[in-house]
Design an enzyme around this catalytic site. Sequence first.
Site, PDB file in Angstrom:
ATOM      1  N   ASP A 123       0.819  -1.232   0.000  1.00 18.65           N
ATOM      2  CA  ASP A 123       0.000   0.000   0.000  1.00 18.65           C
ATOM      3  C   ASP A 123       0.842   1.267   0.000  1.00 18.65           C
ATOM      4  O   ASP A 123       0.448   2.284   0.577  1.00 18.65           O
ATOM      5  CB  ASP A 123      -0.962   0.013   1.203  1.00 18.65           C
ATOM      6  CG  ASP A 123      -1.729  -1.287   1.314  1.00 18.65           C
ATOM      7  OD1 ASP A 123      -2.226  -1.743   0.287  1.00 18.65           O
ATOM      8  OD2 ASP A 123      -1.803  -1.845   2.424  1.00 18.65           O
ATOM      9  N   LYS A 154       2.039   2.513  -5.042  1.00 15.57           N
ATOM     10  CA  LYS A 154       2.779   2.111  -6.245  1.00 15.57           C
ATOM     11  C   LYS A 154       2.011   2.458  -7.510  1.00 15.57           C
ATOM     12  O   LYS A 154       2.593   2.863  -8.513  1.00 15.57           O
ATOM     13  CB  LYS A 154       3.048   0.593  -6.225  1.00 15.57           C
ATOM     14  CG  LYS A 154       3.975   0.161  -5.115  1.00 15.57           C
ATOM     15  CD  LYS A 154       4.210  -1.324  -5.113  1.00 15.57           C
ATOM     16  CE  LYS A 154       3.066  -2.153  -4.588  1.00 15.57           C
ATOM     17  NZ  LYS A 154       2.734  -1.985  -3.175  1.00 15.57           N
ATOM     18  N   GLY A 185      -4.219  -4.512  -4.216  1.00 16.24           N
ATOM     19  CA  GLY A 185      -5.271  -3.540  -4.503  1.00 16.24           C
ATOM     20  C   GLY A 185      -4.604  -2.245  -4.902  1.00 16.24           C
ATOM     21  O   GLY A 185      -4.002  -1.572  -4.080  1.00 16.24           O
ATOM     22  N   HIS A 186      -4.638  -1.939  -6.187  1.00 16.99           N
ATOM     23  CA  HIS A 186      -3.990  -0.733  -6.681  1.00 16.99           C
ATOM     24  C   HIS A 186      -5.060   0.257  -7.107  1.00 16.99           C
ATOM     25  O   HIS A 186      -5.920  -0.063  -7.909  1.00 16.99           O
ATOM     26  CB  HIS A 186      -3.087  -1.061  -7.882  1.00 16.99           C
ATOM     27  CG  HIS A 186      -1.880  -1.870  -7.498  1.00 16.99           C
ATOM     28  ND1 HIS A 186      -1.086  -2.513  -8.397  1.00 16.99           N
ATOM     29  CD2 HIS A 186      -1.348  -2.109  -6.285  1.00 16.99           C
ATOM     30  CE1 HIS A 186      -0.107  -3.123  -7.751  1.00 16.99           C
ATOM     31  NE2 HIS A 186      -0.246  -2.900  -6.468  1.00 16.99           N
ATOM     32  N   GLN A 220       2.220  -5.856  -3.200  1.00 18.25           N
ATOM     33  CA  GLN A 220       2.615  -5.921  -1.774  1.00 18.25           C
ATOM     34  C   GLN A 220       3.912  -5.131  -1.576  1.00 18.25           C
ATOM     35  O   GLN A 220       4.146  -4.185  -2.313  1.00 18.25           O
ATOM     36  CB  GLN A 220       2.747  -7.377  -1.303  1.00 18.25           C
ATOM     37  CG  GLN A 220       1.428  -8.131  -1.207  1.00 18.25           C
ATOM     38  CD  GLN A 220       0.972  -8.721  -2.520  1.00 18.25           C
ATOM     39  OE1 GLN A 220       1.735  -9.347  -3.203  1.00 18.25           O
ATOM     40  NE2 GLN A 220      -0.284  -8.524  -2.860  1.00 18.25           N
TER      41      GLN A 220
HETATM   42  P1  IMP Z   1      -2.131 -12.785   1.785  1.00 18.82           P
HETATM   43  O1  IMP Z   1      -1.233 -12.203   0.754  1.00 18.82           O
HETATM   44  O2  IMP Z   1      -3.590 -12.608   1.478  1.00 18.82           O
HETATM   45  O3  IMP Z   1      -1.787 -14.219   2.071  1.00 18.82           O
HETATM   46  O4  IMP Z   1      -1.884 -11.998   3.170  1.00 18.82           O
HETATM   47  C1  IMP Z   1      -0.638 -12.084   3.868  1.00 18.82           C
HETATM   48  C2  IMP Z   1      -0.287 -10.739   4.478  1.00 18.82           C
HETATM   49  O5  IMP Z   1       0.019  -9.820   3.423  1.00 18.82           O
HETATM   50  C3  IMP Z   1      -1.404 -10.079   5.283  1.00 18.82           C
HETATM   51  O6  IMP Z   1      -0.823  -9.338   6.330  1.00 18.82           O
HETATM   52  C4  IMP Z   1      -2.049  -9.121   4.286  1.00 18.82           C
HETATM   53  O7  IMP Z   1      -2.705  -8.053   4.920  1.00 18.82           O
HETATM   54  C5  IMP Z   1      -0.813  -8.661   3.545  1.00 18.82           C
HETATM   55  N1  IMP Z   1      -1.120  -8.212   2.182  1.00 18.82           N
HETATM   56  C6  IMP Z   1      -1.391  -8.966   1.105  1.00 18.82           C
HETATM   57  N2  IMP Z   1      -1.584  -8.211   0.036  1.00 18.82           N
HETATM   58  C7  IMP Z   1      -1.417  -6.939   0.420  1.00 18.82           C
HETATM   59  C8  IMP Z   1      -1.426  -5.679  -0.267  1.00 18.82           C
HETATM   60  O8  IMP Z   1      -1.632  -5.588  -1.480  1.00 18.82           O
HETATM   61  N3  IMP Z   1      -1.208  -4.593   0.499  1.00 18.82           N
HETATM   62  C9  IMP Z   1      -0.924  -4.661   1.821  1.00 18.82           C
HETATM   63  N4  IMP Z   1      -0.876  -5.807   2.493  1.00 18.82           N
HETATM   64  C10 IMP Z   1      -1.114  -6.935   1.800  1.00 18.82           C
END
Ligand code: IMP
Length: 430
Positions: free
Chosen positions: A13, A16, A40-41, A228
């Site tokens: 977040d 990007k 989520g962009h 991420q």
């Molecule tokens: P997962 O990727 O859904 O398995 O989540 C693993 C961890 O990564 C959790 O703490 C999520 O909140 C975090 N996470 C996954 N995708 C994002 C993103 O796009 N932005 C921020 N945190 C993310």
Amino acid sequence: MSAIAIVGMQWGDEGKAKVLDALAEETDIVVRYQGGANAGHTVVVGKEKYAFHLVPSGILRENKVCVIANGCVVDPEQLVNEVEGLRARGVRIDGTNLLLSDRAHLVMPYHKLIDQLSEQKKESSGQRKIGTTGRGIGPAYVDKVARSGLRVGDLFRPDYFTRRVEERLTELNVILKSLYGQDALSAQEMAAQVLRLSGALRPFVADTAAYINAALKQGKRLLFEGAQGSLLDVDHGTYPFVTSSNATAGGAATGSGVSPKLIKTTMGIAKAYTTRVGSGPFPTELTDKTGEKLRERGAEFGTTTGRPRRCGWLDMVALRYAIEVSGADAIALTKLDVLTGHRELKICTGYQIDGQTVVRFPSDLSMVEKAVPVYETMRGWREEIEEVRSFEALPKAARQYVERIEELLTVPIAYVGVGKARDALIRRGK
Ligand code: IMP
């Protein structure tokens, strides 16, 4: 020939999409190389706001080709919905401007189910949840590495696909029953449910590694869109509170099938403060009114899950580490406008751990959990800066804040984000 990787330097977040969108103008091809619909962009164009999960945000620009490469995990239902949603808003998407790797792994409905059940189980048994997005990302990567996954290309071999789903569910149904008390899933039904989407995906499917390498040879300009952030990287992040892919720059090479030598520049994206969603250590977290103010002003609520993001001061220990492991050449510092209205701002320059001052991000999670930030205090500013378009026109205290961060880094700050608008990005230097 030019290839730039855009990589998050914090826990995701970082904003990007805004930098990507600006750089996409000078790019021919935008490549997503890891993660899935957990990302989520958000891009704001005029009054329109677009949220992307799988489709690279470059799709909003004319004459760009967007690639979802082999390192991603793709939920076919989500991708079809996203494409249809964008088309309904007038965005042109077809097999000429969106390509999907036949090697990318599929996020199957059972991956999402396991992701959610496993988190619920952790919670009910008193263990600490990861706080995943529930999008099936971890279980899909587990199957990939365990060699029981299904790939996009398998969608076009229905008999093989169905057989593989049967094999996987033979095992998974035992786990679903014994561990989670769930009824068995029907392999035939699940395979048919996913295969129904294959027709909608077929126009996009390609050997994207071959496409990207040929494009590089032709001198096309590429942008690798990281999802991420480095601190959520499965190898280098705050394990186990991480995502299941390589969100650092190295992921761009393996996740797309290009030589690391061809990725000439890595642009690291960092927010002017820090946020995190989900569980895991966060040394500079603010659980007080200041943290709330950052959340409100920065609209720090997840694009994918809507969850409130944890907010805190900028952490240079973590940022320097992220720059190192991704080899970032420069930083885009985003959302500086969110810091307007604070009397003073803090920058964490080190940690106190067990009475020792530490300036290197520890690999031992228990150390990060114990870390007490050592802060430098900077003067804040009151002026709104969303309309400012040159660095010199920023309030003095805002400039000093950016310049101090730059001094504490080993790389320049090339961009400063000052607002939501598409052009609210100040380019510094040449
Ligand atoms: P997962 O990727 O859904 O398995 O989540 C693993 C961890 O990564 C959790 O703490 C999520 O909140 C975090 N996470 C996954 N995708 C994002 C993103 O796009 N932005 C921020 N945190 C993310």
